[in-house]
Design a protein around this motif. Structure first.
Motif, short mmCIF file in Angstrom:
data_model
loop_
_atom_site.label_atom_id
_atom_site.label_comp_id
_atom_site.label_asym_id
_atom_site.label_seq_id
_atom_site.Cartn_x
_atom_site.Cartn_y
_atom_site.Cartn_z
N HIS A 1 -2.86 1.46 -0.57
CA HIS A 1 -4.24 1.75 -0.15
C HIS A 1 -4.47 1.62 1.35
O HIS A 1 -4.90 2.57 2.02
CB HIS A 1 -5.21 0.82 -0.88
CG HIS A 1 -6.63 1.05 -0.54
ND1 HIS A 1 -7.25 0.44 0.56
CD2 HIS A 1 -7.60 1.82 -1.11
CE1 HIS A 1 -8.49 0.84 0.65
NE2 HIS A 1 -8.73 1.68 -0.35
N ASP A 2 -4.19 0.45 1.92
CA ASP A 2 -4.72 0.13 3.24
C ASP A 2 -4.18 1.01 4.35
O ASP A 2 -4.91 1.37 5.29
CB ASP A 2 -4.47 -1.34 3.56
CG ASP A 2 -5.24 -2.28 2.65
OD1 ASP A 2 -6.13 -1.80 1.91
OD2 ASP A 2 -4.95 -3.49 2.66
N ASN A 3 -2.90 1.38 4.29
CA ASN A 3 -2.34 2.20 5.37
C ASN A 3 -2.99 3.58 5.41
O ASN A 3 -3.34 4.08 6.48
CB ASN A 3 -0.82 2.35 5.18
CG ASN A 3 -0.08 1.04 5.39
OD1 ASN A 3 -0.61 0.11 5.98
ND2 ASN A 3 1.14 0.97 4.89
N ALA A 4 -3.14 4.20 4.25
CA ALA A 4 -3.77 5.52 4.21
C ALA A 4 -5.25 5.42 4.57
O ALA A 4 -5.79 6.33 5.22
CB ALA A 4 -3.60 6.13 2.82
N ALA A 5 -5.91 4.34 4.15
CA ALA A 5 -7.31 4.17 4.50
C ALA A 5 -7.47 4.12 6.01
O ALA A 5 -8.41 4.70 6.58
CB ALA A 5 -7.87 2.90 3.85
N ARG A 6 -6.56 3.45 6.68
CA ARG A 6 -6.61 3.36 8.14
C ARG A 6 -6.25 4.72 8.78
O ARG A 6 -6.93 5.17 9.71
CB ARG A 6 -5.66 2.28 8.63
CG ARG A 6 -5.66 2.05 10.14
CD ARG A 6 -4.74 0.90 10.52
NE ARG A 6 -3.35 1.16 10.16
CZ ARG A 6 -2.72 0.55 9.15
NH1 ARG A 6 -3.34 -0.33 8.40
NH2 ARG A 6 -1.44 0.83 8.91
#
Length: 289
Positions: free
Chosen positions: A280-285
Motif C-alpha cells: 500500500h504505502d509505496n504506491a500511495a506515496r
C-alpha cells in the motif's frame, strides 16, 4: 483465503486496503485475444496458463473491490503501430467511469508517439505501460527518445515489462532499458515482475537509480518459482529496497487465486513494515493517494 481472507490480510497489517499497480483492463475484443493467446500457450507464454478470473468487466471490477483493492491500473499495451492512441482513448474513458482506476496510457515506437503521449499526460494519465516483450521493440528506438524524456520530465511512472520472462525477446533484459535510464536518469521506471528472471541485474539497476521501482507481479508464487525461482540470497537486497517495491498482480490474467500473490509475499518473512510498504504505502506515496 477468499475475498474475506484477502481483506483480513491487509487489515491485520493495519492498512486501509491494497494498491495494485499491475492489473489489466482492456477493450473486450482485445482482452479476448489476450486470453486466446494464453489459452494456446503461445510462444511468449510457453506453458499451460489458465486464466483464473475469466469474468465480465463488471464482475472483475466488483471482485477487486471486494478484495479491498482501493486503487489499480488498466494496463494496456500495443503490439503494432496504430494501436496505442486508440488504446489510450479507451483507457481514459474507462478511468473516467471507474474512479478507483489510475488513468493509464501506453505507447509504441512510431511517428507521432511523442504527441499522443504528451496529450495523454496533459489529460491526466497517471501511469504508462510499456511491454518490450509483446511489443517486440527496442526501447532505445529514436522514435521513443522524446517519449522517455517527456515522461521523465513529468515524473509519470512507466510500468515496463523489460525482463526476459516468461520467454526472452530481442530487446528484453537489463541492457536495453538500462541504456534508456543512462540517457534519462530521472525516469520513474517500474520494472514489472521484479525483472524475472534477471532478478539480480534489475536489483542492481534499482540500486543505481533512485527513481527505479520494482513491482511484485507474479513473483514468488508457486507458478513462477517453478520456472524462474527468486534466489533467496537476494532477499536482503530486496528488503533494503523496501520503499521502492510495489504490489502488482497481473489480475485477471493469473493462473491462481489473487490471495496466493499475497501469501507468497508474506512467506518471505521480510516483516510487517515491508509488507505494509509494498502492499500500500509505496504506491500511495508514488501516486499521491
Amino acid at each position: 483465503m477468499g475475498a474475506e481472507q484477502v481483506r483480513a490480510f491487509w487489515r491485520e497489517l493495519g492498512l486501509p486496503g491494497l494498491i495494485d499497480v499491475h492489473t489489466h483492463f482492456m477493450p473486450e475484443n482485445v482482452l479476448a485475444k489476450v486470453w486466446a493467446y494464453f489459452d494456446s500457450a503461445g510462444p511468449l507464454v510457453g506453458r499451460e496458463w489458465a486464466i483464473t478470473y475469466r469474468e465480465g468487466e463488471a464482475e472483475r471490477l466488483a471482485l477487486l473491490r471486494e478484495f479491498g483493492v482501493r486503487a489499480f491500473t488498466a494496463m494496456v499495451y500495443p503490439h503494432k503501430p496504430g494501436m496505442a492512441d486508440w488504446l489510450n482513448d479507451w483507457a481514459a474513458a474507462f478511468a473516467d467511469r471507474t474512479p478507483d482506476c489510475l488513468r493509464t496510457a501506453t505507447f509504441f515506437p512510431e511517428p507521432g508517439a511523442d504527441r499522443y503521449v504528451a496529450r495523454a499526460v496533459t489529460s491526466g494519465a497517471r501511469v504508462f505501460k510499456a511491454h518490450l516483450q509483446v511489443g517486440g521493440y527496442d526501447p532505445t528506438d529514436p522514435l521513443l527518445d522524446d517519449v522517455w524524456g517527456l515522461l521523465a520530465e513529468a515524473g509519470t511512472p512507466v510500468v515496463t515489462h523489460c525482463g526476459s520472462g516468461p520467454a526472452p525477446g530481442e530487446h528484453t533484459g537489463p541492457g536495453p532499458i538500462g541504456a534508456v535510464l543512462a540517457r534519462h536518469p530521472r525516469l520513474r521506471l517500474v520494472v514489472a515482475h521484479l525483472g524475472a528472471p534477471e532478478y539480480a541485474e534489475f536489483l542492481t539497476l534499482a540500486e543505481a537509480h533512485p527513481e527505479v521501482h520494482l513491482d511484485t507481479t507474479m513473483a514468488f508464487t508457486d507458478f513462477t518459482e517453478t520456472a524462474a525461482p527468486f534466489p533467496r540470497e537476494l532477499l536482503p537486497r530486496l528488503a533494503a529496497l523496501q520503499e521502492r517495491v510495489l504490489l502488482g498482480s497481473d489480475y485477471p490474467n493469473i493462473p491462481y487465486p489473487y490471495r496466493h500473490a499475497l501469501e507468497s509475499l508474506a512467506r518471505l518473512d521480510l516483516g510487517d513494515p515491508w509488507l505494509r510498504a509494498v502492499c500500500h504505502d509505496n504506491a500511495a506515496r508514488l501516486f499521491g493517494l
